[in-house]
Design an enzyme around this catalytic site. Structure first.
Site, short mmCIF file in Angstrom:
data_model
loop_
_atom_site.label_atom_id
_atom_site.label_comp_id
_atom_site.label_asym_id
_atom_site.label_seq_id
_atom_site.Cartn_x
_atom_site.Cartn_y
_atom_site.Cartn_z
N GLY A 167 -5.71 -19.42 -36.09
CA GLY A 167 -5.83 -20.81 -36.54
C GLY A 167 -4.57 -21.27 -37.24
CD GLU B 15 -11.32 -15.76 -36.18
OE1 GLU B 15 -10.31 -16.48 -36.13
OE2 GLU B 15 -12.46 -16.22 -36.40
CE LYS C 123 -10.65 -25.92 -43.12
NZ LYS C 123 -9.96 -24.83 -42.48
C1 5RP Z 1 -10.73 -19.46 -35.70
C2 5RP Z 1 -11.17 -19.60 -37.09
C3 5RP Z 1 -10.25 -20.26 -38.06
O1 5RP Z 1 -10.03 -19.41 -39.12
C4 5RP Z 1 -10.86 -21.53 -38.55
O2 5RP Z 1 -11.19 -22.34 -37.44
C5 5RP Z 1 -9.93 -22.28 -39.49
O3 5RP Z 1 -8.86 -22.82 -38.77
P1 5RP Z 1 -7.65 -23.55 -39.48
O4 5RP Z 1 -6.91 -22.51 -40.26
O5 5RP Z 1 -6.84 -24.11 -38.32
O6 5RP Z 1 -8.20 -24.65 -40.37
O7 5RP Z 1 -12.24 -19.18 -37.48
O8 5RP Z 1 -11.72 -18.92 -34.87
#
Ligand code: 5RP
Length: 218
Positions: free
Chosen positions: A29, A103, A121
């Protein structure tokens, strides 16, 4: 500071957890990408990395950072990854980028999971972000019906195939009051590969970039 700068500030703080000779688990991400780019500056310090997606592996290799197979390296000391939501217990929703299965595997193989994010978040109750579920394609309708029975509104992520060749259902309208329980319940549904609730194995440390600076929750 904009949201991306807050993500970068969290990634900078996570660099402090990297120690000499480590093999570091790497998430996926935009926040994890900041971490990868910063890791490039200290790549001589580490023995290598294990990536949670093809996209992260490619970015790591682009910086000349070695990427290893998890099966070849055993337990990792550190895993650094972003999240879509976290509550104060560091239970997470992940999978916005679709990499949730790898992950969860890398998180499960790591002694310390440092989660990095901007402070938008952090939520009281998980579920405003649609819950990603990786599903074997033939089980799409079955899993969708089960999620409707649990009160959710599943939506197929159109045109998306995971690194493992599966589909993603994004489940809207859930209020996840008991994350550990719901993670277990959804994992029981035949055809579910991985649900994007990370509560059985939560983060150990949550680093949040904010207007007021970086905050750390444990
Ligand atoms: C990918 C994920 C990412 O950690 C999540 O979507 C957060 O993304 P970003 O850092 O772009 O906000 O779980 O599968």
């Amino acid at each position: 500071m904009n949201q991306d700068e807050m993500k970068k500030a969290a990634a900078e703080a996570a660099i402090e957890y990297v120690e000499n000779g480590m093999i570091v688990g790497i998430g996926t991400g935009s926040t994890a990408n900041h971490f990868i780019d910063l890791l490039a500056d200290i790549k001589g310090k580490i023995d290598g990395t294990v990536a949670s997606s093809e996209a992260s592996a490619e970015r790591l290799r682009g910086h000349g950072i070695p990427v290893m197979e998890l099966n070849d390296v055993g337990t990792l000391s550190l895993y650094v990854d972003g999240a879509d939501e976290s509550n104060k217990y560091l239970h997470l929703i992940k999978g916005g980028g679709g990499a949730l299965t790898r992950e969860k595997i890398v998180a499960g193989a790591s002694e310390k999971f440092v989660c990095i994010a901007d402070d938008s978040k952090l939520v009281d109750v998980l579920g405003a972000f649609p819950l990603p579920i990786e599903v074997i394609p033939m089980a799409r309708s079955l899993v969708a019906r089960k999620m409707v029975a649990m009160g959710g509104s599943p939506v197929l992520r159109e045109g998306f195939v995971t690194d493992n060749g599966n589909i993603i259902l994004d489940v809207h309208n859930l209020q996840i009051m008991e994350p550990v329980h719901m993670e277990t319940e959804i994992n029981q549904i035949p055809g579910v590969v991985t649900v994007g609730i990370f509560a059985e194995r939560p983060a150990d440390i949550l680093i949040l970039g904010s207007e007021a600076g970086v905050k750390t929750l444990t």
